[in-house]
Design an enzyme around this catalytic site. Structure first.
Site, PDB file in Angstrom:
ATOM      1  N   GLY A  41       0.826  -1.195   0.000  1.00  0.00           N
ATOM      2  CA  GLY A  41       0.000   0.000   0.000  1.00  0.00           C
ATOM      3  C   GLY A  41       0.861   1.245   0.000  1.00  0.00           C
ATOM      4  CB  ALA A  45      -1.206   3.998   6.508  1.00  0.00           C
ATOM      5  N   GLY A  46       0.837   3.740   4.154  1.00  0.00           N
ATOM      6  CA  GLY A  46       1.897   2.969   3.510  1.00  0.00           C
ATOM      7  C   GLY A  46       3.093   3.803   3.121  1.00  0.00           C
ATOM      8  NE  ARG A 338     -17.204  12.160   8.191  1.00  0.00           N
ATOM      9  CZ  ARG A 338     -16.031  11.940   7.610  1.00  0.00           C
ATOM     10  NH1 ARG A 338     -15.588  10.696   7.490  1.00  0.00           N
ATOM     11  NH2 ARG A 338     -15.299  12.944   7.164  1.00  0.00           N
ATOM     12  CG  HIS A 430     -16.458   8.059   3.506  1.00  0.00           C
ATOM     13  ND1 HIS A 430     -15.844   8.446   2.332  1.00  0.00           N
ATOM     14  CD2 HIS A 430     -15.765   8.675   4.498  1.00  0.00           C
ATOM     15  CE1 HIS A 430     -14.831   9.259   2.601  1.00  0.00           C
ATOM     16  NE2 HIS A 430     -14.748   9.390   3.908  1.00  0.00           N
ATOM     17  NE  ARG A 464     -12.612   7.891   8.989  1.00  0.00           N
ATOM     18  CZ  ARG A 464     -12.762   9.047   8.322  1.00  0.00           C
ATOM     19  NH1 ARG A 464     -12.404  10.193   8.877  1.00  0.00           N
ATOM     20  NH2 ARG A 464     -13.279   9.051   7.111  1.00  0.00           N
ATOM     21  CG  LEU A 470      -6.691  12.634   5.741  1.00  0.00           C
ATOM     22  CD1 LEU A 470      -6.581  14.025   5.122  1.00  0.00           C
ATOM     23  CD2 LEU A 470      -6.414  11.565   4.694  1.00  0.00           C
TER      24      LEU A 470
END
Length: 667
Positions: A41, A45-46, A338, A430, A464, A470
């Site tokens: 990835g 993160a990757g 959300r 999402h 979340r 991010l």
């Protein structure tokens, strides 16, 4: 069933991470040169993990199925990244970010991991500024902030409506520096198809070169999976069409427990679907809820007139509009989390107040913000008695400076000007809070196999908060994994290179080839997308925003039937050893069909409501999610036993020592 050990350090929560870093094993810089790490990835993160590990001296092999690391789906993130820097002087702190995240996740996250995330958040911003990320700035030159849902402070740093792109370019530049030095070897257009275990440890992967079709072996002393989420199990989602679960699912089948698969986030601010032949949905950033007011008509007759084209939204007077989030949640208004905003929109549309032709849309209106900003600008410019047209023009320019690219994207897709008429939005899949179970070090239940970013479950609980994806991706890659992975690799300084000629690599490669051959030789009559769409419809209708026991049982039976039909009647053209996108999709959908069943099973086994998991049997009188903390304050971690229906449940009990466990309220 076993109770999982998260390996959370002892001591006060504010000292856990510091003490842990002081006590875990580290690898001598000279020895790091002899250790290989695979990172799968190239998103936030990757890329951040690959860049950081290489900078430290490890030899890194990075894999992405895109033609460039810059195409990773992190680039699509729009609104911003959270950090507790308190630039707005509105009372923010590490503890408040920690509290908001645990509460936003409906008290289904591990406290220690969330506090660490909040603790390192400020470092992320400093790191990205040093890389040249062009964050917005205020008049005094400080980095600007805006608010996101579920919080009462401004802590979201942003770069217009393209924050993900700018952050990814920063991480990519750091990784490119290491590619140039040779410390990172980049494998574009390679897809991981299986994890290789040697003596019970993750020692490499089997990947397919998507250009040539060759099946290739790659060895390493540890494997990091940073492959994003599994939202495309619903077919229609805001994810890129290539986003998939295969890397994580193949690790799951090798022994990595899969945690909380039913925790999926439905984003409230997406462009509504336009028909049955759509292949993906488009996100409108949550940042728009800072200035946009969400409403539907108060009267059904007006909603019907708008749907039939007999009335325009701008013609409906203010007193006939229902700003339902402001009415139901006065403390947070349009900035509720959300999951709350999504369910509220669904409730209004299900009740008959939807405003597009399908009845599945609500309005996001910027009129009030345009007038407010316009008057403010007129005052700054000392324009006396400005006309309504002047105020509107000035206000539109302010909105354009904040959200211009988002407004442009909306107009290109819908052919409507959101400066002149309200946007139409509706919830869509999402983000996935579930993922591979990891301990405090981000290691899965397979020694040497780590999961970072959205691929793991650890930080967001059942929902979340906006702008936290991010934050987690970069926290894991820049500030967590570089420390914790050394604790495992310290035992490998004398291991030597990992040979790919071992029986374990040979056997795993053979399994991969047989799996692909069986798909190619099936000679059915239906396309891969035919089955993916059927799966997605079952998932959305019965395992989507609202779930009940009867629907979940039906979904389990239907998904199993679809999977059986898939293996009997799927047609995959082409060959293995060639460029073959249909073969790529077939492998991914095969994994989605197994994940979908475990997803529904997990939802059925959790009869409480929490965050994005809403069971109709468990709600308050006002229709809010009702948790059952007595029986379900745990992480569901599933062990593969050969079939999703037989997966074994393991529990990680959640303890709350620093935050009071109580029912959420945003009123």
């Amino acid at each position: 069933m076993t109770k999982l050990n998260s390996k959370t350090p002892d001591g006060p929560i504010a000292e856990k991470w510091t003490n842990h870093k002081n006590n875990i094993n580290v690898v001598n810089p000279a020895n790091k040169r002899n250790i290989d790490v695979i990172v799968v990835g190239s998103g936030l993160a990757g890329a951040s993990a690959a860049a950081s590990l290489a900078e430290m001296g490890y030899n890194v092999k990075n894999f992405c199925f895109q033609d460039s690391p810059r195409r990773a789906h992190s680039i699509a993130a729009q609104g911003g990244i959270n950090a507790a820097k308190n630039y707005q002087n509105d009372g923010d702190s590490t503890y408040r970010l920690f509290y908001d995240t645990v509460k936003g996740g409906d008290y289904r996250a591990r406290e220690s991991n969330v506090y660490r995330l909040a603790e390192v958040s400020a470092n992320i911003i400093d790191q990205c500024v040093a890389q040249g990320v062009p964050f917005a700035r205020d008049y005094g030159g400080l980095l600007d902030n805006r608010s996101f849902g579920g919080v009462l402070v401004s802590r979201t740093f942003y770069a217009k409506g393209q924050t993900g792109q700018q952050l990814l370019l920063g991480a990519y530049s750091a990784m490119s520096r290491q590619i140039n030095t040779g410390k990172v070897k980049m494998y574009n257009r390679h897809e991981m198809l299986d994890l290789v275990l040697v003596d019970g440890k993750a020692r490499g992967i089997i990947a397919r070169n998507l250009i040539t079709g060759n099946i290739e072996r790659y060895g390493a002393h540890a494997v990091v999976l940073a492959t994003g989420g599994y939202g495309n199990v619903f077919f229609l989602s805001t994810n890129a069409m290539g986003s998939n679960v295969t890397a994580a699912w193949r690790a799951h089948r090798r022994g990595a427990y899969f945690a909380n698969p039913c925790y999926t986030q439905i984003h409230p601010t997406c462009i509504p679907r336009s028909g049955d032949y759509q292949s993906k949905l488009t996100l409108m950033s949550e940042s728009l809820r800072n200035d946009g007011r969400i409403w539907v008509p108060k009267e059904k007759e007006d909603a019907i007139a708008i749907r039939e084209g007999r009335m325009k939204p701008v013609d409906l007077p203010e007193e006939k509009r229902d700003y339902y989030l402001e009415r139901r949640y006065p403390a947070f208004g349009n900035l509720v989390p959300r999951d709350v905003a999504s369910r509220a929109a669904k409730e209004r549309c299900d009740a008959g107040y939807g405003v597009n032709q399908t009845g599945e849309a609500v309005y996001l209106d910027f009129t009030a913000a345009i007038l407010r900003y316009g008057q403010e600008r007129a005052n700054i410019l000392h324009i006396k008695n400005p006309s309504a047209a002047e105020i509107k023009d000035l206000g539109e320019k302010v909105i354009e400076s904040k959200y211009g690219n988002l407004f442009q994207m909306y107009e290109k897709i819908t052919d409507e000007n959101p400066y002149k008429t309200p946007m139409m939005i509706y919830p869509a899949v999402h983000y996935t809070m579930g993922g591979l179970w990891v301990d405090y070090n981000l290691m899965t239940t397979i020694p040497g196999c780590y999961a970072a970013g959205e691929a793991n479950f650890s930080d967001h609980g059942a929902n979340r908060l906006g702008a936290s994806a991010l934050m987690q991706g970069l926290a894991d890659g820049y500030f967590v994994l570089p420390y914790t992975i050394g604790d495992f690799l310290a035992d490998d300084i004398r291991t030597g290179p990992i040979s790919t000629d071992s029986p374990e690599f040979e056997a795993t490669e053979k399994e991969v080839k047989e799996r692909l051959d069986s798909l190619l030789n099936n000679k059915g009559t239906k396309s891969v997308d035919f089955f993916h769409k059927r799966l997605g419809k079952v998932m959305w209708d019965k395992v989507g925003m609202s779930r009940n026991a009867e629907g979940l049982k039906e979904a389990l039976a239907e998904i199993r039937q679809i999977r059986e039909e898939f293996y009997k009647d799927v047609f995959v053209p082409g060959t293995m050893h060639s460029f073959n996108p249909e073969l790529e999709k077939a492998g991914r959908v095969a994994d989605f069909l197994e994940l979908g069943e475990l997803f529904a099973k997990d939802a059925l086994e959790r009869p409480e409501s929490c965050g994005g998991h809403f069971r109709e049997e468990s709600q308050t009188e006002e229709g809010e999610a009702l948790r059952d903390d007595t029986n379900f304050a745990f992480v569901s971690a599933w062990e593969w036993t050969g079939d999703p229906k037989d997966s074994q449940l393991h529990k990680e009990e959640l303890t709350f020592n620093d935050i009071e466990l109580k029912q959420r309220s945003y009123k």
